[in-house]
Design a protein around this motif. Sequence first.
Motif, PDB file in Angstrom:
ATOM      1  N   PRO A   8       0.829  -1.208   0.000  1.00 31.00           N
ATOM      2  CA  PRO A   8       0.000   0.000   0.000  1.00 31.00           C
ATOM      3  C   PRO A   8       0.867   1.263   0.000  1.00 31.00           C
ATOM      4  N   VAL A   9       0.349   2.303  -0.629  1.00 32.99           N
ATOM      5  CA  VAL A   9       1.063   3.576  -0.674  1.00 32.99           C
ATOM      6  C   VAL A   9       0.816   4.317   0.632  1.00 32.99           C
ATOM      7  N   SER A  10       1.902   4.739   1.265  1.00 33.63           N
ATOM      8  CA  SER A  10       1.757   5.431   2.543  1.00 33.63           C
ATOM      9  C   SER A  10       1.241   6.844   2.342  1.00 33.63           C
ATOM     10  N   ARG A  11       0.771   7.442   3.408  1.00 32.24           N
ATOM     11  CA  ARG A  11       0.284   8.823   3.347  1.00 32.24           C
ATOM     12  C   ARG A  11       1.405   9.763   2.924  1.00 32.24           C
ATOM     13  N   GLN A  12       2.611   9.515   3.430  1.00 30.33           N
ATOM     14  CA  GLN A  12       3.746  10.365   3.079  1.00 30.33           C
ATOM     15  C   GLN A  12       4.091  10.251   1.589  1.00 30.33           C
ATOM     16  N   GLU A  13       4.001   9.040   1.061  1.00 28.91           N
ATOM     17  CA  GLU A  13       4.264   8.849  -0.361  1.00 28.91           C
ATOM     18  C   GLU A  13       3.219   9.552  -1.217  1.00 28.91           C
ATOM     19  N   ARG A  14       1.960   9.468  -0.814  1.00 31.68           N
ATOM     20  CA  ARG A  14       0.900  10.168  -1.546  1.00 31.68           C
ATOM     21  C   ARG A  14       1.117  11.668  -1.514  1.00 31.68           C
ATOM     22  N   LYS A  15       1.522  12.171  -0.356  1.00 34.21           N
ATOM     23  CA  LYS A  15       1.774  13.600  -0.224  1.00 34.21           C
ATOM     24  C   LYS A  15       2.924  14.029  -1.129  1.00 34.21           C
ATOM     25  N   GLN A  16       3.985  13.216  -1.174  1.00 34.41           N
ATOM     26  CA  GLN A  16       5.124  13.552  -2.014  1.00 34.41           C
ATOM     27  C   GLN A  16       4.752  13.516  -3.494  1.00 34.41           C
ATOM     28  N   ARG A  17       3.932  12.557  -3.878  1.00 34.83           N
ATOM     29  CA  ARG A  17       3.500  12.474  -5.272  1.00 34.83           C
ATOM     30  C   ARG A  17       2.665  13.692  -5.661  1.00 34.83           C
ATOM     31  N   THR A  18       1.793  14.118  -4.773  1.00 40.10           N
ATOM     32  CA  THR A  18       0.969  15.290  -5.063  1.00 40.10           C
ATOM     33  C   THR A  18       1.829  16.547  -5.148  1.00 40.10           C
ATOM     34  N   ARG A  19       2.783  16.663  -4.241  1.00 43.37           N
ATOM     35  CA  ARG A  19       3.707  17.807  -4.270  1.00 43.37           C
ATOM     36  C   ARG A  19       4.466  17.841  -5.599  1.00 43.37           C
ATOM     37  N   GLN A  20       4.950  16.670  -6.027  1.00 44.51           N
ATOM     38  CA  GLN A  20       5.681  16.620  -7.292  1.00 44.51           C
ATOM     39  C   GLN A  20       4.759  16.925  -8.469  1.00 44.51           C
ATOM     40  N   ALA A  21       3.508  16.485  -8.379  1.00 47.19           N
ATOM     41  CA  ALA A  21       2.550  16.776  -9.446  1.00 47.19           C
ATOM     42  C   ALA A  21       2.327  18.282  -9.581  1.00 47.19           C
ATOM     43  N   LEU A  22       2.310  18.992  -8.466  1.00 46.03           N
ATOM     44  CA  LEU A  22       2.162  20.439  -8.494  1.00 46.03           C
ATOM     45  C   LEU A  22       3.385  21.103  -9.141  1.00 46.03           C
ATOM     46  N   LEU A  23       4.579  20.629  -8.789  1.00 46.00           N
ATOM     47  CA  LEU A  23       5.801  21.178  -9.378  1.00 46.00           C
ATOM     48  C   LEU A  23       5.841  20.912 -10.882  1.00 46.00           C
ATOM     49  N   ASP A  24       5.482  19.692 -11.268  1.00 42.50           N
ATOM     50  CA  ASP A  24       5.473  19.348 -12.692  1.00 42.50           C
ATOM     51  C   ASP A  24       4.435  20.172 -13.450  1.00 42.50           C
ATOM     52  N   ALA A  25       3.277  20.367 -12.835  1.00 43.01           N
ATOM     53  CA  ALA A  25       2.231  21.157 -13.481  1.00 43.01           C
ATOM     54  C   ALA A  25       2.678  22.605 -13.662  1.00 43.01           C
ATOM     55  N   ALA A  26       3.341  23.149 -12.655  1.00 39.22           N
ATOM     56  CA  ALA A  26       3.830  24.522 -12.757  1.00 39.22           C
ATOM     57  C   ALA A  26       4.855  24.646 -13.874  1.00 39.22           C
ATOM     58  N   LEU A  27       5.795  23.724 -13.940  1.00 38.53           N
ATOM     59  CA  LEU A  27       6.808  23.763 -15.003  1.00 38.53           C
ATOM     60  C   LEU A  27       6.165  23.684 -16.380  1.00 38.53           C
ATOM     61  N   ALA A  28       5.153  22.829 -16.516  1.00 38.58           N
ATOM     62  CA  ALA A  28       4.471  22.705 -17.801  1.00 38.58           C
ATOM     63  C   ALA A  28       3.783  24.019 -18.183  1.00 38.58           C
ATOM     64  N   GLN A  29       3.164  24.676 -17.196  1.00 36.39           N
ATOM     65  CA  GLN A  29       2.493  25.945 -17.462  1.00 36.39           C
ATOM     66  C   GLN A  29       3.482  27.059 -17.788  1.00 36.39           C
ATOM     67  N   LEU A  30       4.723  26.925 -17.288  1.00 32.25           N
ATOM     68  CA  LEU A  30       5.725  27.969 -17.484  1.00 32.25           C
ATOM     69  C   LEU A  30       6.461  27.840 -18.814  1.00 32.25           C
ATOM     70  N   ALA A  31       6.040  26.930 -19.650  1.00 30.82           N
ATOM     71  CA  ALA A  31       6.708  26.747 -20.938  1.00 30.82           C
ATOM     72  C   ALA A  31       6.634  27.989 -21.798  1.00 30.82           C
ATOM     73  N   ASP A  32       5.562  28.802 -21.625  1.00 27.27           N
ATOM     74  CA  ASP A  32       5.384  29.948 -22.509  1.00 27.27           C
ATOM     75  C   ASP A  32       5.017  31.229 -21.772  1.00 27.27           C
ATOM     76  N   ARG A  33       5.358  31.302 -20.485  1.00 25.53           N
ATOM     77  CA  ARG A  33       5.004  32.498 -19.710  1.00 25.53           C
ATOM     78  C   ARG A  33       5.922  32.645 -18.505  1.00 25.53           C
ATOM     79  N   PRO A  34       6.041  33.843 -17.955  1.00 25.36           N
ATOM     80  CA  PRO A  34       6.831  34.038 -16.743  1.00 25.36           C
ATOM     81  C   PRO A  34       6.071  33.566 -15.510  1.00 25.36           C
ATOM     82  N   PHE A  35       6.798  33.323 -14.459  1.00 21.95           N
ATOM     83  CA  PHE A  35       6.181  32.825 -13.228  1.00 21.95           C
ATOM     84  C   PHE A  35       5.183  33.820 -12.655  1.00 21.95           C
ATOM     85  N   ALA A  36       5.430  35.110 -12.834  1.00 21.83           N
ATOM     86  CA  ALA A  36       4.590  36.140 -12.219  1.00 21.83           C
ATOM     87  C   ALA A  36       3.133  36.053 -12.645  1.00 21.83           C
ATOM     88  N   VAL A  37       2.851  35.507 -13.827  1.00 24.38           N
ATOM     89  CA  VAL A  37       1.457  35.452 -14.295  1.00 24.38           C
ATOM     90  C   VAL A  37       0.834  34.074 -14.080  1.00 24.38           C
TER      91      VAL A  37
END
Length: 210
Positions: A8-37
């Motif tokens: 089973p996936v631990s709570r900590q592992e799920r939290k880390q996966r979600t955190r990484q998903a947020l970082l990956d999503a941000a990087l994908a969104q930043l492909a064509d824009r600055p962080f400020a927007v």
Amino acid sequence: MSAESVKPVSRQERKQRTRQALLDAALAQLADRPFAVLSLREVTKQADIVPTAFYRHFTSMDELGLVLLAEAMDVLRRMLDAARESGTNLDDVAHTVVTTLHEFTRRHEAHFRFLSRERHGGTGAVPQAARTELRLFAGELAIDLARFDCLRAWRNEDLRMLADLIVTMLLATALELIETVPHNPESDERVLATAEKRLKLIALGAAHWR
């Protein structure tokens, strides 16, 4: 494999996966824009979580941006570590630096794009931190440059100036690699050949600096 044997996936592992998903999503969104927007809602939507869940992982968008910046600087420092192993022959070092830059850029295109854009990104917390981190990185590079015989007598401020010039050139080359279309060995080779010549010209000028 039976259901009982799946760990089973631990709570900590799920939290880390979600955190990484947020970082990956941000990087994908930043492909064509600055962080400020970039908005929290855009990031959480791409990461497929509700906006309120964002705050379980980051206190603010700026904190997320600073984590992305730390990742990008880690890539740069690992690249510098690899280049250190090439000795002090200028031709060998130039070739190794460019080859290593190519390898790391292709593996971390989003981080290089983010770093290159944010260093010119205005007055926000993330752009300011990017400029500070790049100054620190240039300071580390200046210490390495002092290993070369032709640079041993240089003053610290001159070594820093040279290091800043090299860092600017490397980031410009990384961005050129990312933006060259199409990506293929021939186009990459042209960019890398030019980058190696630029480094050698910088080295040649440095060797005759008075």
